[in-house]
Write a protein that holds these residues in place. Structure first.
Motif, PDB file in Angstrom:
ATOM      1  N   ARG A 201       0.811  -1.205   0.000  1.00 34.58           N
ATOM      2  CA  ARG A 201       0.000   0.000   0.000  1.00 34.58           C
ATOM      3  C   ARG A 201       0.852   1.264   0.000  1.00 34.58           C
ATOM      4  N   ARG A 202       2.089   1.173   0.421  1.00 32.57           N
ATOM      5  CA  ARG A 202       3.008   2.306   0.420  1.00 32.57           C
ATOM      6  C   ARG A 202       4.404   1.825   0.051  1.00 32.57           C
ATOM      7  N   ILE A 203       5.212   2.778  -0.414  1.00 37.24           N
ATOM      8  CA  ILE A 203       6.568   2.445  -0.813  1.00 37.24           C
ATOM      9  C   ILE A 203       7.468   3.621  -0.455  1.00 37.24           C
ATOM     10  N   MET A 204       8.660   3.321   0.057  1.00 41.97           N
ATOM     11  CA  MET A 204       9.631   4.340   0.425  1.00 41.97           C
ATOM     12  C   MET A 204      10.593   4.543  -0.742  1.00 41.97           C
ATOM     13  N   LEU A 205      10.633   5.757  -1.258  1.00 41.25           N
ATOM     14  CA  LEU A 205      11.446   6.085  -2.430  1.00 41.25           C
ATOM     15  C   LEU A 205      12.501   7.105  -2.041  1.00 41.25           C
ATOM     16  N   PRO A 206      13.781   6.803  -2.194  1.00 39.09           N
ATOM     17  CA  PRO A 206      14.831   7.797  -1.928  1.00 39.09           C
ATOM     18  C   PRO A 206      15.188   8.574  -3.192  1.00 39.09           C
ATOM     19  N   PHE A 207      15.611   9.809  -3.026  1.00 39.55           N
ATOM     20  CA  PHE A 207      16.092  10.607  -4.141  1.00 39.55           C
ATOM     21  C   PHE A 207      16.975  11.726  -3.597  1.00 39.55           C
ATOM     22  N   HIS A 208      17.878  12.204  -4.463  1.00 40.44           N
ATOM     23  CA  HIS A 208      18.834  13.241  -4.088  1.00 40.44           C
ATOM     24  C   HIS A 208      18.416  14.573  -4.705  1.00 40.44           C
ATOM     25  N   ILE A 209      18.687  15.646  -3.983  1.00 40.52           N
ATOM     26  CA  ILE A 209      18.425  16.992  -4.461  1.00 40.52           C
ATOM     27  C   ILE A 209      19.678  17.833  -4.263  1.00 40.52           C
ATOM     28  N   ASN A 210      19.697  19.010  -4.887  1.00 47.28           N
ATOM     29  CA  ASN A 210      20.878  19.864  -4.856  1.00 47.28           C
ATOM     30  C   ASN A 210      20.805  20.960  -3.810  1.00 47.28           C
TER      31      ASN A 210
ATOM     32  N   LEU B 271       2.204   6.898 -13.960  1.00 45.16           N
ATOM     33  CA  LEU B 271       1.328   7.585 -14.908  1.00 45.16           C
ATOM     34  C   LEU B 271       0.218   8.325 -14.176  1.00 45.16           C
ATOM     35  N   MET B 272      -0.348   7.711 -13.142  1.00 45.51           N
ATOM     36  CA  MET B 272      -1.390   8.386 -12.363  1.00 45.51           C
ATOM     37  C   MET B 272      -0.836   9.630 -11.679  1.00 45.51           C
ATOM     38  N   LEU B 273       0.352   9.524 -11.116  1.00 41.20           N
ATOM     39  CA  LEU B 273       0.964  10.671 -10.456  1.00 41.20           C
ATOM     40  C   LEU B 273       1.273  11.784 -11.448  1.00 41.20           C
ATOM     41  N   ALA B 274       1.818  11.422 -12.610  1.00 40.27           N
ATOM     42  CA  ALA B 274       2.161  12.433 -13.606  1.00 40.27           C
ATOM     43  C   ALA B 274       0.913  13.110 -14.167  1.00 40.27           C
TER      44      ALA B 274
ATOM     45  N   ILE C 237      10.752  11.054  -8.379  1.00 40.23           N
ATOM     46  CA  ILE C 237       9.758  10.066  -7.937  1.00 40.23           C
ATOM     47  C   ILE C 237       9.267   9.236  -9.107  1.00 40.23           C
ATOM     48  N   LEU C 238       9.009   9.888 -10.237  1.00 34.26           N
ATOM     49  CA  LEU C 238       8.558   9.138 -11.415  1.00 34.26           C
ATOM     50  C   LEU C 238       9.606   8.117 -11.846  1.00 34.26           C
ATOM     51  N   ARG C 239      10.853   8.501 -11.788  1.00 33.21           N
ATOM     52  CA  ARG C 239      11.911   7.577 -12.179  1.00 33.21           C
ATOM     53  C   ARG C 239      11.988   6.391 -11.216  1.00 33.21           C
ATOM     54  N   GLN C 240      11.884   6.654  -9.912  1.00 36.62           N
ATOM     55  CA  GLN C 240      11.938   5.566  -8.947  1.00 36.62           C
ATOM     56  C   GLN C 240      10.779   4.595  -9.121  1.00 36.62           C
ATOM     57  N   LEU C 241       9.626   5.120  -9.469  1.00 40.86           N
ATOM     58  CA  LEU C 241       8.486   4.231  -9.708  1.00 40.86           C
ATOM     59  C   LEU C 241       8.699   3.380 -10.962  1.00 40.86           C
ATOM     60  N   LEU C 242       9.267   3.964 -12.004  1.00 37.54           N
ATOM     61  CA  LEU C 242       9.538   3.192 -13.219  1.00 37.54           C
ATOM     62  C   LEU C 242      10.603   2.139 -12.975  1.00 37.54           C
ATOM     63  N   VAL C 243      11.595   2.445 -12.165  1.00 41.23           N
ATOM     64  CA  VAL C 243      12.620   1.445 -11.851  1.00 41.23           C
ATOM     65  C   VAL C 243      12.002   0.237 -11.170  1.00 41.23           C
ATOM     66  N   ARG C 244      10.988   0.459 -10.355  1.00 41.43           N
ATOM     67  CA  ARG C 244      10.343  -0.623  -9.615  1.00 41.43           C
ATOM     68  C   ARG C 244       9.148  -1.214 -10.349  1.00 41.43           C
ATOM     69  N   ASN C 245       9.053  -0.956 -11.661  1.00 43.21           N
ATOM     70  CA  ASN C 245       7.985  -1.497 -12.508  1.00 43.21           C
ATOM     71  C   ASN C 245       6.599  -1.054 -12.029  1.00 43.21           C
TER      72      ASN C 245
END
Length: 1074
Positions: free
Chosen positions: A615-624, A689-692, A675-683
């Motif tokens: 139901r939930r997923i933890m997604l990491p990402f880096h920012i500048n 698509l819903m988020l975008a 976030i979109l990239r992390q979701l695509l990596v995890r299939n």
């Protein structure tokens, strides 16, 4: 008597009114006297003070414990060799022991929350000594040591986050934590300069000299032997460094010598850093006396501002606040909150609120703060403030300030609510007595959550009273939760948050009302984020079946750990069904690790979710940037950065001149593409698509798609190792779901190196196919961008073919700016072309033939000159690009190639009687219309159907058809008597040669030809009409054919001739009938 005394102006009201006020503000002078010397029989390497004891390490390898009252207790000493050291504290695990023969402690510091000492030995090894019993004793000590480290230099501990920072000779800082299960030292993260940001100094700093944690334990300052200062957040986010950029160079480009520091310490509340610069110990002779004097070291004070974890950027110094208030004109409009936050993005100025000096005399510095969006609370200073102190912080609930404070008079902990519209007076306050000291405070909708010193959590409900004459609120205790089993020390809790976030129930579509209730408690326990959810495993009672006054809240489940190394947490109580992914997510700031988002996953189209899908997923990402707040609806992260300005003042040799002038600038960054990239990596493409789609209306959404393609392209195309499962094809397929696909790909390619284009278009498709899709979609600007791609990837012939097709399309649609660019583009192709040119056309192409087919098989030869073509059927003559001087054969042929296309388009316009478009075409592109019309008078200028041509002319210029005026109602033309004459005159023809080669206002000669021209006969018809209308109109006047908006009917009089004005700047060409 006093060390420091405040100086007040004469007649100060505060000094006169308050007796003894000045004496209270003075800093007393302290005197030190020796009570008793203690001989430790060895040099002292370091010492550490405790509450009742003094711990001293000597160079002979002993650790001495001295009581402050040494007469009664004496001293105790322990040899380091007798302390057992291992890799962990579990006795069942065997491992190598540390040999400490001839080793002493170089530096040590006591950690209260870990109940032990972090030590650095003189051989560079690191360790942690802790007592086995509750009390520190010489025979009850044990230690753990860090493996594979032998260059330690210094140590500093963080009591709030239970961290130990060890400086190393390599210039890096190793931050360790104690594992709660094994007791071993585990490396949390490193603090070190990177070669990417500091290429000149990252490996030349020398050993770490000092480490100092701020009083609130949120940041750490580091200095090296070579000098310089560097600031990191608690979990490794780099904030500032004085060894690079403007700190290291002067305005003329010369490099500065970094300031070497001998000692430094943080001031009260962490707003200041006091630094003593080290100086050379070279003695300086002083005149004839021969005395030696040492250069006095200078003292520097660095000022800092802090941030507050709000839903907007709020910074505060010791005596002022920095707010971002957006556009003041929109402050009172009834716009949604998300739109109000969006106005903050374009507003770069800070609103600085200076606290009055009278208030700061007794309340310095600022400790707790809050704000309510664009408005600052209207709170006044009153004497009742002296009777209380804020202990748990303050926050807003609607129009009330919620304060957890301690009442000095009643000696009672209280929860107070002050209404915003009144003064800060107890007469307008709602007071609720509390049973324990409050450390933290927060609000979620109508619920206040308190964390108390006894490690318990209390939930209170707030309700506005409507029966009271003055605005007030009632507070009622809802629930109390004990956390003493899970929290070893109350000072370890960084933040407490009440939220609607849940792992399961709050996300299901069957219970949307649960997303608005307080479902979970989030605790940041020394960087470890734990969550307590309400226990819904038992039988559920529907809310409508339970009276409002008998509602019993569900208990909480045991806590679960969500994340480690958490610095800040963001969640919102607002809801937006169109952006549920972003609004119901949990956002975390994790220092060096970047950010994390705990994103909900929803089934598509209200379908039943898959049983295997979480139901939930933890997604990491880096920012500048360092995040200060999250804009949920706007998909943005806001922050602030330190900007520097170089200056060369008169005192350029002073210590202050070593540092530039610093300002604070607002920063922002888009995070959606991560976030979109992390979701695509995890299939999870469906979730992506819903988020975008929910964010497609954001103004910077096209940039989000470009960033996602660009980041993946850069990583995969520049990878030295083969990628087994490349992500770029998946990203390309994802981007095709949006109408901005063609623009996204070409913009990404234009911003990427040419060497990566083959990899990009291998995934997204052939650029020639994408170019044709742009033409079919009538997106000519994007097609022009693809033409630049084709110019670099294909041979010149292919670029010419596609450029010709785009040029013809732009001409047809009247894209004149693009046409001018295409002319320059075609000339550039011709000047650099080296392949064999195509053959010359031999017959005239029909005007309906497409440009791509025409120039693919038949184009102007670059090897032939214009003279060889002039004798053909076209009788072509260059009219557009006449070189001013001698030019090469290729340039002349290329100009002729362009002129042929322009002539074709002009013939096409004239065949359709589109005179207005022809005039615009001539004016915009510099086409010599008069000369071209003279050459075409025997060909395309011929009109076979004069009536149709005249109708097209009126329609093109939006002119009404001429009507007979009322004064000519009895004319012979009106009665039909002249109709045979007019018909016979229409059958006559005239030659157009003299008409085009003579003045347009003169009557052309009557020459009969076999061809009928639409330019011929206009003078004859006008004469017939003139003679016919002259019987009923003795006095005539000139009239013009006006547009349809003119209410008056035109009058036709005298001779009729057609006048062109090709040089006129107005796009609409006028045709005047005289």
């Amino acid at each position: 008597k006093y060390l420091y005394e405040p100086v007040y102006p004469k007649g100060s009201a505060r000094v006169k009114v308050t007796p003894g006020y000045k004496e209270e503000q003075c800093a007393p002078a302290l005197t030190l006297e020796m009570k008793k010397p203690v001989d430790l029989e060895a040099p002292i390497s370091c010492l550490q003070t405790l509450q009742e004891d003094l711990l001293v390490a000597t160079a002979d390898g002993y650790l001495h414990m001295l009581h402050w009252d040494s007469v009664s207790n004496g001293r105790r000493a322990v040899n380091l060799c007798t302390i057992p050291f291992s890799l962990d504290l579990q006795s069942s695990r065997g491992g190598p022991c540390l040999d400490l023969d001839g080793v002493h402690i170089r530096d040590m510091e006591y950690c209260t929350t870990l109940d032990g000492f972090a030590v650095v030995f003189d051989d560079g090894r690191l360790g942690f000594i802790t007592p086995t019993a509750n009390r520190l004793a010489t025979d009850q000590l044990q230690g753990v040591w860090a493996a594979d480290v032998s260059d330690g230099t210094c140590v500093a501990v963080n009591n709030k986050y239970r961290l130990m920072a060890f400086g190393c000779a390599s210039g890096s800082v190793l931050v360790y934590m104690i594992d709660s299960s094994t007791g071993s030292m585990q490396l949390s993260h490193k603090l070190e300069l990177t070669p990417k940001h500091y290429p000149d100094i990252w490996n030349k700093t020398g050993p770490v000299k000092m480490i100092r944690w701020s009083p609130d334990c949120s940041v750490v300052m580091v200095t090296w032997d070579c000098g310089g200062l560097s600031l990191w957040s608690v979990f490794g986010a780099h904030l500032i460094c004085t060894l690079g950029e403007d700190f290291a160079y002067r305005s003329d480009g010369t490099k500065k010598e970094p300031l070497k520091i001998s000692s430094m310490s943080w001031g009260v509340e962490g707003y200041h850093l006091w630094v003593i610069g080290s100086t050379d110990a070279t003695p300086v002779p002083d005149g004839a006396e021969g005395d030696e004097k040492l250069q006095q070291a200078g003292i520097l004070q660095f000022q800092f501002i802090k941030s507050s974890n709000q839903e907007q950027v709020l910074l505060h110094g010791e005596d002022r606040l920095y707010l971002t208030c957006g556009d003041p004109t929109q402050a009172h409009t009834s716009t949604p909150l998300s739109q109000g936050l969006s106005t903050l993005l374009g507003h770069k100025h800070w609103q600085v609120v200076q606290i009055h000096s009278t208030y700061l005399e007794t309340n310095w510095p600022i400790r707790v703060r809050t704000s309510l969006w664009w408005k600052l609370s209207n709170i006044y200073v009153c004497l009742q403030e002296q009777n209380m102190t804020v202990t748990g912080g303050l926050t807003w609930w609607n129009d009330f300030v919620v304060v957890a404070c301690y009442n000095f008079i009643d000696r009672q902990e209280e929860l107070r609510l002050y209404v915003r519209s009144s003064n800060l007076d107890n007469a307008f306050a709602s007071v609720t007595k509390l049973h324990a000291d409050t450390l933290l405070l927060n609000v979620f909708r109508n619920v206040v959550i308190l964390f108390r010193a006894d490690c318990s959590i209390c939930l209170y409900s707030i309700e506005r009273r409507h029966n009271s004459p003055n605005p007030s609120a009632s507070v009622e205790l809802l629930q109390e939760v004990s956390m003493s089993r899970y929290i070893p020390h109350p000072g370890l809790v960084v933040s407490v948050t009440l939220t609607s976030v849940r792992t399961e129930t709050g996300i299901t579509l069957k219970a949307p009302q649960q997303a608005c209730s307080a479902e979970s408690i989030l605790l940041n326990l020394a960087g470890q984020l734990i969550m307590l959810q309400r226990d819904r495993s038992g039988p559920q009672v529907r809310e409508k079946d339970t009276p409002a006054n008998q509602t019993k809240l569900l208990p909480f489940c045991p806590p679960v750990v969500l994340a480690q190394c958490v610095e800040n947490v963001w969640t919102t109580c607002r809801s937006n069904r169109k952006k549920r992914h972003l609004m119901e997510a949990l956002w975390l700031s994790c220092g060096e690790a970047g950010m994390k988002v705990w994103l909900p996953l929803f089934p598509r189209d209200h379908r039943k979710p898959h049983s295997f899908l979480s139901r939930r997923i933890m997604l990491p990402f880096h920012i500048n940037i360092y995040p200060l707040t999250v804009l949920f609806e706007d998909a943005l992260i806001l922050g602030a950065s330190n900007e520097t300005v170089l200056f060369d003042g008169p005192g350029s040799s002073s210590l202050e001149a070593l540092f530039p002038f610093c300002t604070v600038e607002r920063t922002s960054q888009i995070y959606l593409h991560h976030i979109l990239r992390q979701l695509l990596v995890r299939n999870l493409g469906e979730q992506a698509l819903m988020l975008a789609q929910s964010c497609a209306m954001l103004p910077y959404f096209p940039h989000v798609l470009e960033l996602m393609v660009h980041v993946v392209l850069e990583e995969e195309a520049t990878s030295r190792e083969p990628i087994p499962d490349p992500l770029l094809p998946t990203v390309a397929k994802f981007v095709t779901e949006f109408p901005l696909f063609l623009q996204t790909i070409v913009h990404c390619a234009r911003k990427t190196e040419y060497a990566l284009w083959n990899y990009l278009f291998a995934a997204v498709g052939n650029p020639k196919d994408l170019f044709e899709e742009c033409l079919m979609a009538q997106d000519l600007d994007t097609a022009a961008s693809y033409l630049i791609i084709l110019q670099n990837m294909e041979v010149p012939a292919v670029s010419r073919q596609h450029a010709t097709l785009l040029f013809n399309t732009a001409l047809e649609q009247g894209k004149w700016d693009l046409c001018r660019h295409m002319i320059r583009f075609l000339k550039a192709i011709g000047s650099g072309e080296s392949e064999t040119p195509p053959s010359t056309p031999t017959t005239q192409e029909q005007s309906s033939t497409g440009g791509f087919e025409f120039f693919r098989n038949r184009s102007i030869s670059l090897s032939q000159s214009a003279d060889s073509i002039a004798g053909g059927k076209f009788n072509l003559q260059k009219t557009l690009s006449v070189p001013s001087g001698p030019s090469s054969k290729g340039d002349s042929a290329e100009n002729l190639y362009i002129d042929v296309m322009l002539w074709r388009h002009a013939r096409h316009l004239l065949e359709q009687v589109r005179l207005r478009d022809l005039g615009c075409f001539s004016a915009q592109l510099g086409f010599e219309l008069i000369g071209w019309l003279c050459r075409e008078r025997m060909r395309v200028a011929r009109v076979d159907d004069f009536v149709t041509a005249l109708k097209c002319l009126h329609k093109d210029f939006l002119w009404p058809f001429p009507v007979i005026p009322a004064c000519s109602i009895n004319s012979p033309l009106k009665n039909g008597r002249c109709r045979p004459v007019l018909s016979s005159r229409l059958l006559k023809s005239q030659s157009a040669d003299s008409l085009l080669n003579s003045d347009m206002d003169t009557t052309p000669p009557q020459v009969t030809t076999a061809n009928h021209r639409w330019l011929d006969g206009l003078g004859a018809v006008s004469k017939e009409l003139d003679s016919a209308s002259s019987h009923g109109a003795p006095q005539t006047q000139e009239a013009f054919l006006s547009p349809l908006i003119n209410k008056e009917h035109p009058v036709i009089h005298k001779s009729c001739s057609l006048n062109f004005h090709p040089k006129q700047k107005d796009k609409r060409r006028s045709v005047i009938l005289h």
